[in-house]
Design a protein around this motif. Structure first.
Motif, mmCIF file in Angstrom:
data_model
loop_
_atom_site.group_PDB
_atom_site.id
_atom_site.type_symbol
_atom_site.label_atom_id
_atom_site.label_comp_id
_atom_site.label_asym_id
_atom_site.label_seq_id
_atom_site.Cartn_x
_atom_site.Cartn_y
_atom_site.Cartn_z
ATOM 1 N N MET A 143 0.808 -1.104 -0.072
ATOM 2 C CA MET A 143 -0.008 -0.084 -0.002
ATOM 3 C C MET A 143 0.883 1.357 0.147
ATOM 4 O O MET A 143 0.210 2.331 0.127
ATOM 5 C CB MET A 143 -0.908 -0.019 1.222
ATOM 6 N N PHE A 144 2.159 0.987 -0.115
ATOM 7 C CA PHE A 144 2.969 2.131 -0.238
ATOM 8 C C PHE A 144 2.467 3.132 -1.690
ATOM 9 O O PHE A 144 2.089 2.474 -2.364
ATOM 10 C CB PHE A 144 4.357 1.796 -0.521
ATOM 11 N N ASP A 145 2.635 4.395 -1.484
ATOM 12 C CA ASP A 145 2.362 5.151 -2.603
ATOM 13 C C ASP A 145 0.880 5.345 -2.814
ATOM 14 O O ASP A 145 0.412 6.121 -3.869
ATOM 15 C CB ASP A 145 2.863 4.694 -3.927
ATOM 16 N N LYS A 146 0.093 4.876 -1.942
ATOM 17 C CA LYS A 146 -1.317 5.097 -1.764
ATOM 18 C C LYS A 146 -1.704 6.223 -0.749
ATOM 19 O O LYS A 146 -1.142 6.147 0.313
ATOM 20 C CB LYS A 146 -2.157 3.916 -1.569
ATOM 21 N N VAL A 147 -2.749 6.863 -1.027
ATOM 22 C CA VAL A 147 -3.186 8.048 -0.143
ATOM 23 C C VAL A 147 -4.604 7.492 0.524
ATOM 24 O O VAL A 147 -5.129 6.725 -0.176
ATOM 25 C CB VAL A 147 -3.227 9.286 -0.889
ATOM 26 N N ALA A 148 -4.668 7.555 1.881
ATOM 27 C CA ALA A 148 -5.879 7.354 2.508
ATOM 28 C C ALA A 148 -6.368 8.659 3.228
ATOM 29 O O ALA A 148 -5.876 9.535 3.631
ATOM 30 C CB ALA A 148 -5.785 6.228 3.458
ATOM 31 N N VAL A 149 -7.874 8.874 3.011
ATOM 32 C CA VAL A 149 -8.388 9.891 3.820
ATOM 33 C C VAL A 149 -9.642 9.233 4.314
ATOM 34 O O VAL A 149 -10.157 8.064 4.000
ATOM 35 C CB VAL A 149 -8.976 10.966 2.790
ATOM 36 N N THR A 150 -10.270 10.066 5.301
ATOM 37 C CA THR A 150 -11.460 9.453 6.062
ATOM 38 C C THR A 150 -12.738 10.487 6.082
ATOM 39 O O THR A 150 -12.402 11.590 6.088
ATOM 40 C CB THR A 150 -11.023 9.177 7.381
ATOM 41 N N ASP B 47 -0.133 2.380 9.504
ATOM 42 C CA ASP B 47 0.322 1.233 9.707
ATOM 43 C C ASP B 47 0.581 0.428 8.611
ATOM 44 O O ASP B 47 1.427 -0.334 8.078
ATOM 45 C CB ASP B 47 0.154 0.591 10.955
ATOM 46 N N THR B 48 -0.538 0.410 7.901
ATOM 47 C CA THR B 48 -0.792 -0.487 6.895
ATOM 48 C C THR B 48 0.101 -0.004 5.431
ATOM 49 O O THR B 48 0.324 -0.844 4.494
ATOM 50 C CB THR B 48 -2.243 -0.541 6.354
ATOM 51 N N GLY B 49 0.516 1.004 5.516
ATOM 52 C CA GLY B 49 1.433 1.691 4.509
ATOM 53 C C GLY B 49 0.827 2.984 3.695
ATOM 54 O O GLY B 49 1.636 3.334 2.777
ATOM 55 N N PHE B 50 -0.630 3.243 3.961
ATOM 56 C CA PHE B 50 -0.903 4.516 3.449
ATOM 57 C C PHE B 50 -0.420 5.708 3.907
ATOM 58 O O PHE B 50 0.081 5.743 4.940
ATOM 59 C CB PHE B 50 -2.598 4.579 3.583
ATOM 60 N N THR B 51 -0.489 6.608 2.901
ATOM 61 C CA THR B 51 0.088 7.948 3.407
ATOM 62 C C THR B 51 -1.213 8.941 3.528
ATOM 63 O O THR B 51 -2.124 8.975 2.805
ATOM 64 C CB THR B 51 1.010 8.657 2.465
ATOM 65 N N ILE B 52 -1.151 9.664 4.821
ATOM 66 C CA ILE B 52 -2.491 10.606 5.073
ATOM 67 C C ILE B 52 -1.913 11.968 4.804
ATOM 68 O O ILE B 52 -0.928 12.614 5.117
ATOM 69 C CB ILE B 52 -2.740 10.571 6.541
ATOM 70 N N PRO B 53 -2.776 12.575 3.989
ATOM 71 C CA PRO B 53 -2.610 13.879 3.650
ATOM 72 C C PRO B 53 -2.826 15.080 4.825
ATOM 73 O O PRO B 53 -3.476 14.659 5.731
ATOM 74 C CB PRO B 53 -3.480 14.201 2.484
ATOM 75 N N ALA B 54 -2.409 16.201 4.819
ATOM 76 C CA ALA B 54 -2.685 17.095 5.790
ATOM 77 C C ALA B 54 -4.048 17.352 5.623
ATOM 78 O O ALA B 54 -4.655 17.176 4.726
ATOM 79 C CB ALA B 54 -2.033 18.469 5.549
ATOM 80 N N ALA C 53 -9.710 16.855 -0.375
ATOM 81 C CA ALA C 53 -9.843 16.398 -1.712
ATOM 82 C C ALA C 53 -8.321 17.015 -2.424
ATOM 83 O O ALA C 53 -7.743 16.436 -2.833
ATOM 84 C CB ALA C 53 -10.865 16.916 -2.526
ATOM 85 N N ARG C 54 -8.338 18.536 -2.152
ATOM 86 C CA ARG C 54 -7.101 19.232 -2.882
ATOM 87 C C ARG C 54 -5.828 18.552 -2.204
ATOM 88 O O ARG C 54 -4.915 18.298 -3.061
ATOM 89 C CB ARG C 54 -7.439 20.681 -2.525
ATOM 90 N N ASN C 55 -5.657 18.343 -0.911
ATOM 91 C CA ASN C 55 -4.523 17.800 -0.550
ATOM 92 C C ASN C 55 -4.173 16.229 -0.712
ATOM 93 O O ASN C 55 -3.194 15.936 -1.264
ATOM 94 C CB ASN C 55 -4.507 17.735 1.050
ATOM 95 N N ALA C 56 -5.218 15.712 -1.046
ATOM 96 C CA ALA C 56 -5.187 14.160 -1.293
ATOM 97 C C ALA C 56 -4.839 13.902 -2.833
ATOM 98 O O ALA C 56 -3.812 13.333 -3.001
ATOM 99 C CB ALA C 56 -6.529 13.428 -0.733
ATOM 100 N N ALA C 57 -5.371 14.793 -3.708
ATOM 101 C CA ALA C 57 -4.982 14.667 -5.167
ATOM 102 C C ALA C 57 -3.518 15.062 -5.197
ATOM 103 O O ALA C 57 -2.834 14.706 -5.993
ATOM 104 C CB ALA C 57 -5.867 15.454 -5.792
ATOM 105 N N HIS C 58 -3.066 16.222 -4.392
ATOM 106 C CA HIS C 58 -1.705 16.510 -4.623
ATOM 107 C C HIS C 58 -0.715 15.650 -4.138
ATOM 108 O O HIS C 58 0.085 15.323 -4.667
ATOM 109 C CB HIS C 58 -1.320 18.036 -3.704
ATOM 110 N N LEU C 59 -1.173 15.248 -3.034
ATOM 111 C CA LEU C 59 -0.178 13.977 -2.219
ATOM 112 C C LEU C 59 -0.138 12.552 -3.106
ATOM 113 O O LEU C 59 0.889 12.472 -3.458
ATOM 114 C CB LEU C 59 -0.582 13.616 -1.049
#
Length: 199
Positions: free
Chosen positions: A111-118, A140-147, A181-187
């Motif tokens: 899951m590296f290089d994938k972004v997760a949002v909630t 922990d799973t490997g996702f990156t969380i945007p600001a 959405a803006r931060n997730a797309a950018h990341l």
């Protein structure tokens, strides 16, 4: 760029769902940044309990997992029940636990290089705690969380009103979702252009 929303409502389709409404709002906001979106209401599928990528015949998780692997952004949407995420969301996290031992062709966690949002909705307090729990597990799973990668709405305590029954989306929720959405797309674009290094 594409996103997959996992809606963790306890209500099977076609019942109206506040969690699905908020997930669709997140997908709509991502679309404004060139991200195509798809949605799965998890309870409509036979996702078996367990911590493996495939729990055997009849398990619907392997197909959902393939869709997660194909996505750049994962949206986790859950209602609040007695101050916690839904049992469906917890099951998704348990199934994602298998990714701790799965790697890509470069030896990096899958899951590296994938972004997760909630996205969290409910009629009681608990959104911050649920968001924190989701962020920890997804990280922990490997996702990156945007600001500012979480959006939520909680009504006042002891009031049965649902998010889906509001006449309009509150401005604070709309602006938070837009920032997410803006931060997730950018990341996600940044990670696509500059992936995490292989071990």
């Amino acid at each position: 760029m594409n996103a997959l929303a996992l809606v963790c409502s306890l209500k099977p389709s076609p019942a109206p769902s506040s969690s699905e409404l908020m997930a669709r709002q997140v997908l709509d906001a991502l679309a404004d940044h060139g991200v195509a979106g798809d949605l799965v209401r998890v309870v409509d599928h036979d996702v078996r309990p367990g911590v493996e990528t495939d729990m055997g015949p009849g398990d619907a998780w392997p197909d959902i997992r393939r869709r997660i692997l194909a996505a750049d952004i994962l949206v986790m949407s859950t209602p609040t029940w007695v101050g916690h995420m839904s049992s469906v969301a917890q099951r998704v996290l348990e199934r994602l636990d298998a990714e701790l031992s799965e790697t890509d062709e470069q030896g990096r966690p899958s899951m590296f290089d994938k972004v997760a949002v909630t996205a969290v909705v409910g009629n009681e307090d608990g959104a911050h705690k649920i968001t924190a729990d989701l962020f920890q597990a997804l990280g922990d799973t490997g996702f990156t969380i945007p600001a500012q990668g979480g959006t939520y709405w909680n009504n006042e305590a002891m009031n049965p009103k649902d998010y889906k029954d509001l006449e309009q989306t509150p401005e604070a929720v709309a602006s938070t979702t837009a920032t997410l959405a803006r931060n997730a797309a950018h990341l996600a674009r940044s990670l696509r252009e500059n992936p995490y290094p292989a071990p």
